[in-house]
Design a protein around this motif. Structure first.
Motif, mmCIF file in Angstrom:
data_model
loop_
_atom_site.group_PDB
_atom_site.id
_atom_site.type_symbol
_atom_site.label_atom_id
_atom_site.label_comp_id
_atom_site.label_asym_id
_atom_site.label_seq_id
_atom_site.Cartn_x
_atom_site.Cartn_y
_atom_site.Cartn_z
ATOM 1 N N LYS A 15 0.828 -1.215 0.000
ATOM 2 C CA LYS A 15 0.000 0.000 0.000
ATOM 3 C C LYS A 15 0.861 1.265 0.000
ATOM 4 C CE LYS A 15 -2.350 -1.201 3.735
ATOM 5 N NZ LYS A 15 -1.878 -2.576 3.960
ATOM 6 N N SER A 16 1.897 1.273 0.847
ATOM 7 C CA SER A 16 2.726 2.475 0.938
ATOM 8 C C SER A 16 3.507 2.728 -0.352
ATOM 9 C CB SER A 16 3.695 2.369 2.117
ATOM 10 O OG SER A 16 2.956 2.275 3.312
ATOM 11 N N THR A 17 3.974 1.630 -0.976
ATOM 12 C CA THR A 17 4.711 1.781 -2.245
ATOM 13 C C THR A 17 3.780 2.359 -3.306
ATOM 14 O OG1 THR A 17 5.891 -0.218 -1.592
ATOM 15 C CG2 THR A 17 6.294 0.572 -3.808
ATOM 16 N N LEU A 18 2.528 1.900 -3.299
ATOM 17 C CA LEU A 18 1.546 2.420 -4.253
ATOM 18 C C LEU A 18 1.261 3.901 -3.969
ATOM 19 C CD1 LEU A 18 -0.414 1.743 -6.616
ATOM 20 C CD2 LEU A 18 -2.170 1.347 -4.890
ATOM 21 N N PHE A 19 1.132 4.226 -2.691
ATOM 22 C CA PHE A 19 0.922 5.636 -2.311
ATOM 23 C C PHE A 19 2.060 6.511 -2.848
ATOM 24 C CE2 PHE A 19 2.024 9.122 0.507
ATOM 25 C CZ PHE A 19 0.814 9.776 0.683
ATOM 26 N N ASN A 20 3.298 6.059 -2.635
ATOM 27 C CA ASN A 20 4.451 6.831 -3.103
ATOM 28 C C ASN A 20 4.433 6.985 -4.622
ATOM 29 O OD1 ASN A 20 5.302 6.981 -0.495
ATOM 30 N ND2 ASN A 20 6.919 5.455 -0.678
ATOM 31 N N ARG A 21 4.043 5.918 -5.317
ATOM 32 C CA ARG A 21 4.010 5.935 -6.777
ATOM 33 C C ARG A 21 2.962 6.946 -7.269
ATOM 34 N NH1 ARG A 21 7.059 4.903 -10.947
ATOM 35 N NH2 ARG A 21 7.878 3.117 -9.821
ATOM 36 N N LEU A 22 1.778 6.895 -6.657
ATOM 37 C CA LEU A 22 0.687 7.759 -7.138
ATOM 38 C C LEU A 22 0.926 9.236 -6.806
ATOM 39 C CD1 LEU A 22 -2.489 5.586 -6.372
ATOM 40 C CD2 LEU A 22 -1.136 5.690 -8.465
ATOM 41 N N THR A 23 1.545 9.485 -5.650
ATOM 42 C CA THR A 23 1.764 10.891 -5.273
ATOM 43 C C THR A 23 3.130 11.376 -5.762
ATOM 44 O OG1 THR A 23 2.628 10.146 -3.155
ATOM 45 C CG2 THR A 23 0.335 10.846 -3.194
ATOM 46 N N GLN A 24 3.902 10.480 -6.350
ATOM 47 C CA GLN A 24 5.252 10.801 -6.844
ATOM 48 C C GLN A 24 6.136 11.366 -5.739
ATOM 49 O OE1 GLN A 24 4.207 13.286 -10.208
ATOM 50 N NE2 GLN A 24 4.296 11.511 -11.536
ATOM 51 N N THR A 25 6.004 10.738 -4.553
ATOM 52 C CA THR A 25 6.859 11.156 -3.433
ATOM 53 C C THR A 25 7.453 9.897 -2.830
ATOM 54 O OG1 THR A 25 5.052 10.867 -1.879
ATOM 55 C CG2 THR A 25 5.374 13.081 -2.753
ATOM 56 N N ARG A 26 8.256 10.097 -1.784
ATOM 57 C CA ARG A 26 8.747 8.921 -1.064
ATOM 58 C C ARG A 26 8.511 9.123 0.412
ATOM 59 N NH1 ARG A 26 14.345 7.819 -4.218
ATOM 60 N NH2 ARG A 26 14.299 5.794 -3.221
ATOM 61 N N THR A 27 7.342 9.702 0.735
ATOM 62 C CA THR A 27 7.134 10.035 2.153
ATOM 63 C C THR A 27 6.705 8.844 2.982
ATOM 64 O OG1 THR A 27 4.961 10.763 1.521
ATOM 65 C CG2 THR A 27 6.600 12.471 1.840
ATOM 66 N N ALA A 28 5.919 7.934 2.386
ATOM 67 C CA ALA A 28 5.490 6.791 3.199
ATOM 68 C C ALA A 28 6.695 5.899 3.440
ATOM 69 C CB ALA A 28 4.383 6.023 2.487
ATOM 70 N N ILE A 29 6.769 5.353 4.628
ATOM 71 C CA ILE A 29 7.905 4.482 4.958
ATOM 72 C C ILE A 29 7.585 3.106 4.384
ATOM 73 C CG2 ILE A 29 9.268 3.570 6.861
ATOM 74 C CD1 ILE A 29 7.519 5.692 8.562
ATOM 75 N N THR A 30 8.468 2.577 3.562
ATOM 76 C CA THR A 30 8.211 1.229 3.068
ATOM 77 C C THR A 30 9.258 0.311 3.667
ATOM 78 O OG1 THR A 30 9.517 1.809 1.150
ATOM 79 C CG2 THR A 30 7.153 1.940 0.905
ATOM 80 N N ASP A 31 8.808 -0.805 4.145
ATOM 81 C CA ASP A 31 9.705 -1.722 4.828
ATOM 82 C C ASP A 31 9.091 -3.104 4.673
ATOM 83 O OD1 ASP A 31 10.719 -3.304 7.162
ATOM 84 O OD2 ASP A 31 11.808 -1.439 7.506
ATOM 85 N N PRO A 32 9.932 -4.126 4.433
ATOM 86 C CA PRO A 32 9.369 -5.464 4.255
ATOM 87 C C PRO A 32 8.622 -5.978 5.490
ATOM 88 C CG PRO A 32 11.741 -5.445 3.809
ATOM 89 C CD PRO A 32 11.369 -4.071 4.231
ATOM 90 N N THR A 33 8.937 -5.408 6.658
ATOM 91 C CA THR A 33 8.233 -5.868 7.853
ATOM 92 C C THR A 33 6.788 -5.412 7.780
ATOM 93 O OG1 THR A 33 10.185 -4.863 8.828
ATOM 94 C CG2 THR A 33 8.767 -6.160 10.292
ATOM 95 N N ALA A 34 5.859 -6.353 8.001
ATOM 96 C CA ALA A 34 4.448 -5.979 7.927
ATOM 97 C C ALA A 34 4.125 -4.950 8.989
ATOM 98 C CB ALA A 34 3.590 -7.224 8.123
#
Length: 439
Positions: A15-34
């Motif tokens: 979800k966070s990776t998709l958020f970053n893609r759609l908003t063209q930012t890298r603000t959401a923290i993405t981490d393999p840990t659920a």
């Protein structure tokens, strides 16, 4: 008023990776840990001239070894209650899980527009897994790869298509009267302030429920004031105290901020400025709204000297820099100290947002400042600003500087021009835009 799209789904579907893609930012923290997303992410998306807000509700499951269904439920219910449209993200590599089925069932009953997003189609082989998501009963799954951007264009086309239409008549009816939103983190005293304003002898003319939005406008007209207080859906719902309060307050703040002209940001004097205050401030900034900062519970602070007040003001402006031209008022909603000053100031900020400066006055005054400190030359070429005007009908005061080489005017010089504008005319509390255009 903005439209809100929420991203939901079980942990670790991207979800966070998709958020970053759609908003063209890298603000959401993405981490393999659920469950990494603690800070609820909010952003703006502009797709083919249509703008909407998006919120990433990820990371609901708090410190749990196993995934609590109830936590996921809460996240989905909140999204259903507050968003105009929902993106339900599933994992194409893993296929349908019990939890996906469970979320799908809630979404099917919601009657909200839902788009099913099959993420992690990072290479062609995964595309063959996508049809199994038809079993969720939510229509066509959209195959995307949030990591490399595959399929996100088609997805955004569909998002924009499904957004509910705005009710133009309703918005026009609200146009002429200022809309004030009282925002701030939980327990800063928002409810006390609203109650102090409205009081027992409520002079409410109308409660207009925004039919398309979930905001409620309370018309306030007494003591010579006339405005709408923006109250967001759920602000009075006390029966659901078990929600994630912080997330709920952020989603509600987004709603209130987008529906308003001026935001009254409450800060708790006993707690100082916290990260959440800065988050809400940046929401106000991103939405280009007017701002009045209210330091509440001032009656509980021991040192009320002028020096203490100055120190507090400086600390606030420092945290909110570079935008520092906004009023700060010290109040107590409990003792009603200076609460009418808050309303007067909000009305002034609203007037500043509507302020127009005659073109002749702009040119006469600012050309002197430009002559005193011209834009720095670039590679031996000189930038000449020939003419200045204000953009008509803009949402915030917008100034256009016509010059020969607009692309070479850098940020520090724009800031110089903005500071000069603020020096000569009162634009306190409102953001202003400075545009460079080729003459």
């Amino acid at each position: 008023m903005g439209q809100l799209v929420a991203i939901v789904g079980r942990p670790n579907v991207g979800k966070s990776t998709l958020f970053n893609r759609l908003t063209q930012t890298r603000t959401a923290i993405t981490d393999p840990t659920a469950g990494t997303t603690r800070d609820r992410q909010y952003g703006k998306v502009d797709w083919n001239g249509k703008e909407f807000s998006i919120v990433d509700t990820g990371g609901w499951v708090v410190n749990s070894e196993d995934i609590f269904e109830s936590e996921i439920n809460k996240q989905v219910e909140l999204a259903i209650e507050q968003a105009d449209e929902i993106l339900f993200v599933v994992d194409a590599m893993n296929g349908v899980t019990d939890l996906d089925d469970h979320v799908a069932e809630i979404l099917r009953k919601s009657r909200k527009p839902v788009i099913l997003v099959a993420n992690k189609v990072d290479s062609n082989e995964w595309i063959y897994n996508v049809p199994e998501f038809y079993s969720l009963g939510l229509g066509d799954p959209y195959p995307v790869s949030a990591v490399n951007g595959y399929g996100t264009g088609d997805l955004l086309d569909e998002v924009v298509k499904k957004l509910p239409e705005r009710d133009e008549d309703e918005e026009a009816a609200l146009e002429d009267i200022p809309r004030f939103a009282i925002v701030g983190r939980p327990n800063a005293g928002k409810s006390s302030l609203i109650n102090a304003f409205i009081g027992v002898e409520r002079h409410i003319v109308t409660d207009i429920a925004g039919t398309t939005r979930d905001s409620i406008y309370t018309r306030y007209s007494k003591f010579g004031f006339d405005f709408y207080l923006v109250d967001t859906a759920g602000i009075r719902k006390k029966n659901k105290v078990n929600e994630d309060i912080e997330y709920y307050s952020v989603i509600r703040s987004i709603r209130a901020i987008e529906s308003s002209d001026v935001c009254i940001l409450m800060i708790d004097a006993t707690r100082g400025i916290e990260a959440q205050d800065v988050n809400i401030f940046s929401l106000i900034q991103r939405n280009k709204k007017g701002l009045v900062v209210v330091v509440n519970k001032w009656d509980l602070v021991e040192d009320k000297s002028t020096k203490a007040i100055k120190h507090y003001e400086d600390a606030i402006r420092e945290r909110f820099a570079p935008f520092t031209d906004f009023p700060i008022i010290f109040t107590s909603a409990l003792t009603k100290q200076r609460i009418y000053k808050v309303l007067e100031t909000a009305v002034e900020v609203y007037a500043n947002r509507k302020r127009t400066v005659p073109t002749s006055q702009l040119n006469n005054t600012l050309q002197e400042d430009i002559a005193a400190y011209p834009p720095p030359s670039n590679k031996g070429k000189f930038i000449k600003i020939k003419y200045i005007t204000m953009l008509k009908g803009a949402q915030v005061p917008s100034f256009i500087f016509f010059c020969n080489l607009p692309q070479w005017v850098k940020e520090p010089y724009r800031r110089y021009l903005e500071n000069k504008i603020r020096e000569h005319w009162d634009f306190s509390g409102t953001p202003i835009n400075v545009f460079m255009r080729e003459k």
